[in-house]
Design an enzyme around this catalytic site. Structure first.
Site, PDB file in Angstrom:
ATOM      1  N   CYS A   1      57.469  18.848  14.997  1.00 15.72           N
ATOM      2  CA  CYS A   1      58.502  19.000  14.292  1.00 15.72           C
ATOM      3  C   CYS A   1      59.722  19.927  14.421  1.00 15.72           C
ATOM      4  O   CYS A   1      60.570  19.905  14.043  1.00 15.72           O
ATOM      5  CB  CYS A   1      57.774  19.534  12.803  1.00 15.72           C
ATOM      6  SG  CYS A   1      56.718  21.119  13.245  1.00 15.72           S
TER       7      CYS A   1
ATOM      8  N   VAL B   1      63.431  19.282  13.733  1.00 19.75           N
ATOM      9  CA  VAL B   1      64.282  20.088  12.902  1.00 19.75           C
ATOM     10  C   VAL B   1      65.625  20.490  13.742  1.00 19.75           C
ATOM     11  O   VAL B   1      66.574  20.272  13.343  1.00 19.75           O
ATOM     12  CB  VAL B   1      63.659  21.675  12.627  1.00 19.75           C
ATOM     13  CG1 VAL B   1      64.598  22.290  12.149  1.00 19.75           C
ATOM     14  CG2 VAL B   1      62.518  21.236  11.660  1.00 19.75           C
TER      15      VAL B   1
HETATM   16  S1  SF4 Z   1      53.740  22.562  14.414  1.00 19.32           S
HETATM   17 FE1  SF4 Z   1      54.530  20.578  13.490  1.00 19.32          FE
HETATM   18  S2  SF4 Z   1      54.145  18.765  14.902  1.00 19.32           S
HETATM   19 FE2  SF4 Z   1      52.951  20.600  15.456  1.00 19.32          FE
HETATM   20  S3  SF4 Z   1      50.801  20.415  14.774  1.00 19.32           S
HETATM   21 FE3  SF4 Z   1      52.061  21.596  13.082  1.00 19.32          FE
HETATM   22  S4  SF4 Z   1      52.746  20.098  11.908  1.00 19.32           S
HETATM   23 FE4  SF4 Z   1      52.367  18.864  13.606  1.00 19.32          FE
END
Ligand code: SF4
Length: 526
Positions: free
Chosen positions: A160, A164
């Site tokens: 993510c 972002v």
């Molecule tokens: S930081 Fe984002 S991509 Fe990484 S494990 Fe957590 S939700 Fe999943």
């Protein structure tokens, strides 16, 4: 003084581990003192009062009125599914562009379920990359991965953090090629897999579509798109499947028995079941890279788990193939439908051997129906798994009372409702899309059922509510090797039936085991 006491509680002839060690008097006393002197605990009767309140309808209504907080959700994030799809291809290294903590988590998550190694790398983006972008991480990461782990393909997805800040995978990978990180013709399909959209099944779908479109549409603009030349062959896509080792082997056995020309697109039945013979296999089995292009020419694609291929199937259909989606076929009817569809598509009849297997499953159901008929079940799982289990319970004459799916949406809800409406055993059933296991806890207290079907996380529900848990789903961390057994096909139905029956009989025995009290029903023959 304390130390001496503790050491006394151990005996070299009979070493106590944590199960029994902390029940020794000196530990009990120490915990009690710690609690009274430092923890400022709420009075025991207050704790009990609140515990009782959380079992009530009043609490259930408040619980179901939750809008922002999620408690014990039964879903994971997109890149987990992307890795699942990627490792089903020959010599493929999943590469998650973003922060590396995610990859540690994904790998351990799979390893704890499959009890196998799970290889995956990260581009290890840090704070500076969050400001300036992760281009250099991609350039160095691809170069290192390529030279260290010698993959045949690297499948890139994102965490993510990378989503972002808006890193552009296509441009970054092109840049890495131009800088010489990887040869110009080395295959690096990619997919954006934002964890704040959907769940792990969405990530599976995105990666699968990313891999197919990379190969079919001209490898990110480096070669002309492939022209489709239809052939008599059926593609099979399994979806995010916790029983992939057993299921894929079973499915291939069925297709071979039928003499069907097929191609499994992403087959991870070998990579998560490598032998222990002195050699660590980082890659094993999987769909051949040349077959990914071949898959374009097949006449049809069957998705065994339609909610894992919501974007992939329409993309394949656009190319001119017939596409059909199933929802984790468990049991007689669901397997019948799958086999009849395969037979219709391939023109191959269903062989006598499979008809006999079907008859054996029917025989087993008939033999045991008295014990299952009318039993009330709660169940949860990924969208396809929840539908497959619900359908099978209805077939067994059991009542799926609470059917919950954290990552199920409107369409899933409608399908689940229609399934319940299709049988008299579904009339007491309710469907809960987007709800979590804390919701399920309230359901189990206010409208109790006989059994609960779900993954390992449901053991807390078993602890709190006393509802016996039948472990079927993902992840299964606290039982070993279930993934080696299929749940699809007639043989798979038999496995699921036996798992359910074993729990029913275990409970029956537990309830009748007290001598001179309940053991008049402690029967040898059940
Ligand atoms: S930081 Fe984002 S991509 Fe990484 S494990 Fe957590 S939700 Fe999943």
């Amino acid at each position: 003084m304390e130390k001496t006491d503790v050491s006394k509680s151990q005996n070299a002839e009979n070493v106590l581990d944590h199960f029994n060690l902390f029940r020794q008097p000196q530990y009990l006393e120490m915990f009690e003192r710690k609690k009274c002197e430092f923890e400022n605990p709420a009075p025991a009767n207050e704790v009990e009062k609140i515990r009782e309140w959380t079992k009530s309808w009043d609490y259930r209504e408040k619980n179901f009125a939750r809008e922002a907080i999620s408690i014990n959700p039964s879903k994971a994030c997109q890149p987990l599914g992307a890795i699942f799809a990627a490792v089903g291809f020959e010599g493929t290294l999943p590469f998650v562009h973003g922060s590396q903590g995610c990859v540690a988590y994904f790998r351990s998550h799979f390893s704890r379920h499959f009890k196998e190694p799970s290889s995956c790398v990260s581009s290890s983006m840090t704070e500076d990359a969050a400001v300036f972008g992760g281009l250099n991480n991609m350039i160095d990461g691809l170069a290192n991965s390529f030279s260290l782990y010698k993959p045949k393909m690297i499948a890139v997805s994102t965490t993510c953090m990378a989503e972002v800040i808006g890193d552009d995978l296509n441009a970054f990978i092109k840049n890495a090629r131009d800088k010489g990180s990887i040869p110009q013709d080395f295959d690096v399909p990619f997919a954006h897999t934002p964890s704040f959209v959907g769940s792990h099944v969405t990530g599976y779908d995105n990666m699968m579509k990313g891999i197919l479109s990379y190969f079919w549409d001209g490898k990110a603009g480096t070669i002309p798109p492939v022209e489709r030349k239809p052939v008599e062959r059926i593609n099979i896509i399994g979806g995010f499947d916790p029983y992939t080792v057993g299921n894929m082997r079973e499915l291939k056995r069925i297709l071979n028995l039928m003499g069907v020309n097929y191609l499994v697109v992403s087959d991870n039945s070998d990579v998560w079941d490598t032998p222990t013979d002195g050699t660590f296999r980082m890659y094993d089995g999987g769909t051949k890279l040349s077959d990914i292009t071949e898959a374009l020419h097949s006449k049809a694609t069957i998705s065994i788990q339609g909610f894992c291929t919501e974007k992939t199937l329409p993309y394949i259909a656009e190319k001119g193939q017939q596409t059909i989606a199933f929802h984790c076929p468990i049991g007689v009817r669901a397997t019948d439908e799958l086999l009849m569809e395969i037979s219709k598509l391939s023109g191959k009849p269903i062989p006598e051997e499979l008809e006999k297997e079907r008859g054996r499953l029917v025989d087993a159901i008939a033999d045991s129906t008295a014990h299952i008929h009318g039993k009330r079940f709660a169940l949860f799982g990924d969208p396809d798994m929840a539908l497959g289990l619900t359908g099978f319970l209805l077939e067994l004459g059991a009542e799926p009372v609470h059917v919950l799916c954290t990552n199920g949406g409107k369409e899933w809800e409608e399908k689940a409702k229609a399934l319940l409406a299709s049988s008299p055993f579904g009339k007491n059933g309710n469907v809960y899309a987007g709800k979590d296991l804390w919701h399920m806890r309230s359901l189990l207290f206010t409208e109790p059922v006989d059994f609960l079907i779900g993954n390992t996380y449901a053991k807390y529900l078993e602890r709190d509510t006393g509802t016996p848990l039948i472990r079927i789903g993902f992840p299964l961390f606290d039982r070993h090797h279930h993934h080696r057994y299929p749940i699809w096909g007639y043989q798979g139905g038999l496995n699921v039936l036996v798992w359910i029956l074993d729990k029913i009989f275990d409970e029956m025995d537990k309830n009748t085991i007290v001598p001179a009290k309940s053991d008049y029903s402690y029967d040898i023959i059940r």
